[in-house]
Design a protein around this motif. Structure first.
Motif, mmCIF file in Angstrom:
data_model
loop_
_atom_site.group_PDB
_atom_site.id
_atom_site.type_symbol
_atom_site.label_atom_id
_atom_site.label_comp_id
_atom_site.label_asym_id
_atom_site.label_seq_id
_atom_site.Cartn_x
_atom_site.Cartn_y
_atom_site.Cartn_z
ATOM 1 N N UNK A 1 45.870 41.201 86.351
ATOM 2 C CA UNK A 1 46.952 40.761 87.245
ATOM 3 C C UNK A 1 47.520 41.922 88.057
ATOM 4 N N UNK A 2 47.569 43.075 87.471
ATOM 5 C CA UNK A 2 48.056 44.254 88.216
ATOM 6 C C UNK A 2 47.170 44.511 89.432
ATOM 7 N N UNK A 3 45.869 44.359 89.252
ATOM 8 C CA UNK A 3 44.947 44.517 90.387
ATOM 9 C C UNK A 3 45.224 43.472 91.467
ATOM 10 N N UNK B 1 36.984 54.066 98.707
ATOM 11 C CA UNK B 1 35.933 53.397 97.945
ATOM 12 C C UNK B 1 36.177 53.642 96.467
ATOM 13 N N UNK B 2 36.065 52.570 95.674
ATOM 14 C CA UNK B 2 36.369 52.644 94.235
ATOM 15 C C UNK B 2 35.174 52.103 93.455
ATOM 16 N N UNK B 3 34.748 52.842 92.438
ATOM 17 C CA UNK B 3 33.611 52.388 91.648
ATOM 18 C C UNK B 3 33.606 52.970 90.251
ATOM 19 N N UNK B 4 32.498 52.713 89.550
ATOM 20 C CA UNK B 4 32.367 53.210 88.177
ATOM 21 C C UNK B 4 30.969 53.721 87.853
ATOM 22 N N UNK C 1 43.776 57.009 85.738
ATOM 23 C CA UNK C 1 44.057 57.080 84.300
ATOM 24 C C UNK C 1 43.779 55.737 83.638
ATOM 25 N N UNK C 2 43.794 54.660 84.434
ATOM 26 C CA UNK C 2 43.580 53.303 83.914
ATOM 27 C C UNK C 2 42.129 52.892 84.129
ATOM 28 N N UNK C 3 41.577 52.144 83.167
ATOM 29 C CA UNK C 3 40.193 51.696 83.296
ATOM 30 C C UNK C 3 40.147 50.301 83.921
ATOM 31 N N UNK C 4 38.961 49.696 83.899
ATOM 32 C CA UNK C 4 38.788 48.397 84.550
ATOM 33 C C UNK C 4 39.579 47.285 83.863
ATOM 34 N N UNK C 5 39.937 47.475 82.606
ATOM 35 C CA UNK C 5 40.709 46.470 81.879
ATOM 36 C C UNK C 5 42.216 46.638 82.075
ATOM 37 N N UNK D 1 41.979 49.867 89.558
ATOM 38 C CA UNK D 1 41.962 49.680 91.015
ATOM 39 C C UNK D 1 43.387 49.653 91.544
ATOM 40 N N UNK D 2 44.263 48.949 90.860
ATOM 41 C CA UNK D 2 45.671 48.883 91.278
ATOM 42 C C UNK D 2 46.314 50.262 91.268
ATOM 43 N N UNK D 3 46.012 51.049 90.260
ATOM 44 C CA UNK D 3 46.578 52.402 90.190
ATOM 45 C C UNK D 3 46.235 53.194 91.457
ATOM 46 N N UNK D 4 44.998 53.090 91.887
ATOM 47 C CA UNK D 4 44.544 53.818 93.078
ATOM 48 C C UNK D 4 45.221 53.274 94.336
ATOM 49 N N UNK D 5 45.317 51.942 94.442
ATOM 50 C CA UNK D 5 45.979 51.336 95.602
ATOM 51 C C UNK D 5 47.453 51.736 95.641
ATOM 52 N N UNK D 6 48.117 51.668 94.498
ATOM 53 C CA UNK D 6 49.542 52.011 94.433
ATOM 54 C C UNK D 6 49.787 53.458 94.820
ATOM 55 N N UNK D 7 48.897 54.323 94.383
ATOM 56 C CA UNK D 7 49.078 55.760 94.598
ATOM 57 C C UNK D 7 48.795 56.167 96.042
ATOM 58 N N UNK D 8 47.793 55.542 96.663
ATOM 59 C CA UNK D 8 47.307 56.044 97.942
ATOM 60 C C UNK D 8 47.454 55.097 99.131
ATOM 61 N N UNK D 9 47.586 53.796 98.903
ATOM 62 C CA UNK D 9 47.404 52.853 100.023
ATOM 63 C C UNK D 9 48.598 51.989 100.356
#
Length: 271
Positions: free
Chosen positions: A23-25, A217-220, A253-257, A261-269
């Protein structure tokens, strides 16, 4: 910098191990798109296979001027279904990969634009696949039944990742015609030379008039590496493969579970 487009891998990046989107994502993606950004699912799977479980959930299904990069860049669609780009494997090369696959203890996936044919699959392989794809089981020993159709990608499936890395060496004689990558620590993937998620991202940016510097771009995993390198900001979720993490500008710091993705969006976008 105001990032205008985010390209995100799906399985083990946006989608958790429970095959759901955190849900955070969802909240972060909604905020990003509400401020005018484009969120582009970028996957090794096919466009047809992500309609209900991903595009519908993201609120992107059927929309004009929203896009999906699928088959590792082999196909780019507007989300209303319009095709922008399709790059198939030459039939002789697809046939070669298929016949070689029959000599290994691997499941084989053959992807056309709208169907996934699977062969040599164990029960375990089928259990994994059925949560992600609608597949057509085939017992064909040749791809002659697909002659004249477009084959976008071929993949080998084996849960022994070290084994896949060993047999990767057997394809040095054809690698000048292929892009070879790994995903989910169980798939060895074959696309036409020059086709990868990074090239797909560049083509889409050119179409939309977006500077590649204004993308994230976000991946694993290894099939995400080309777009991680191509984007203005290349990022990994916390469960990113350590060898892919080396090329990331940022690792969450957060994984896919947990909503990486949300962490990255919140931090940068988000504005």
């Amino acid at each position: 910098m105001g990032y205008k487009l985010i390209a995100s891998d799906l399985d083990e990046t946006l989608i958790g191990h429970d095959r759901k989107i955190n849900q955070r994502n969802l909240d972060a993606i909604r905020k990003f798109t509400e401020q005018g950004g484009k969120f582009v699912p970028t996957t090794g799977r096919g466009f047809v296979s992500i309609q209900e479980d991903t595009l519908e959930t993201l609120g992107l299904r059927g929309l004009e001027d929203q896009y999906t990069i699928s088959y590792n860049g082999g196909m780019i669609n507007e989300n209303d279904g319009k095709l922008f780009k399709l790059t198939p494997l030459p039939f002789d090369l697809a046939q070669e990969l298929f016949k070689r696959g029959l000599t290994y203890p691997v499941g084989i996936h053959v992807y056309t634009p709208d169907t996934v044919y699977v062969m040599n699959m164990t029960d375990e392989m089928m259990e994994v696949v059925e949560g992600r794809l609608r597949v057509t089981v085939s017992e064909e020993k040749s791809l002659d039944f697909l002659r004249g159709q477009q084959i976008v990608k071929i993949l080998y499936d084996n849960p022994d990742f070290a084994y896949l890395k060993r047999i990767r060496q057997d394809f040095e004689d054809v690698e000048d015609r292929l892009e070879i990558s790994y995903s989910s620590n169980r798939y060895l993937e074959f696309n036409p030379k020059g086709v990868d998620k990074g090239t797909g991202l560049k083509l889409l940016c050119e179409k939309l008039g977006i500077d590649i510097k204004d993308t994230i771009a976000i991946g694993d995993n290894f099939n995400d590496l080309a777009m991680i390198k191509a984007a203005g900001l290349g990022a990994g979720v916390a469960n990113v493969d350590p060898d892919v993490a080396k090329d990331c500008d940022y690792v969450a710091e957060s994984d896919c579970d947990q909503g990486g993705v949300a962490e990255i969006i919140e931090k940068f976008a988000l504005k």
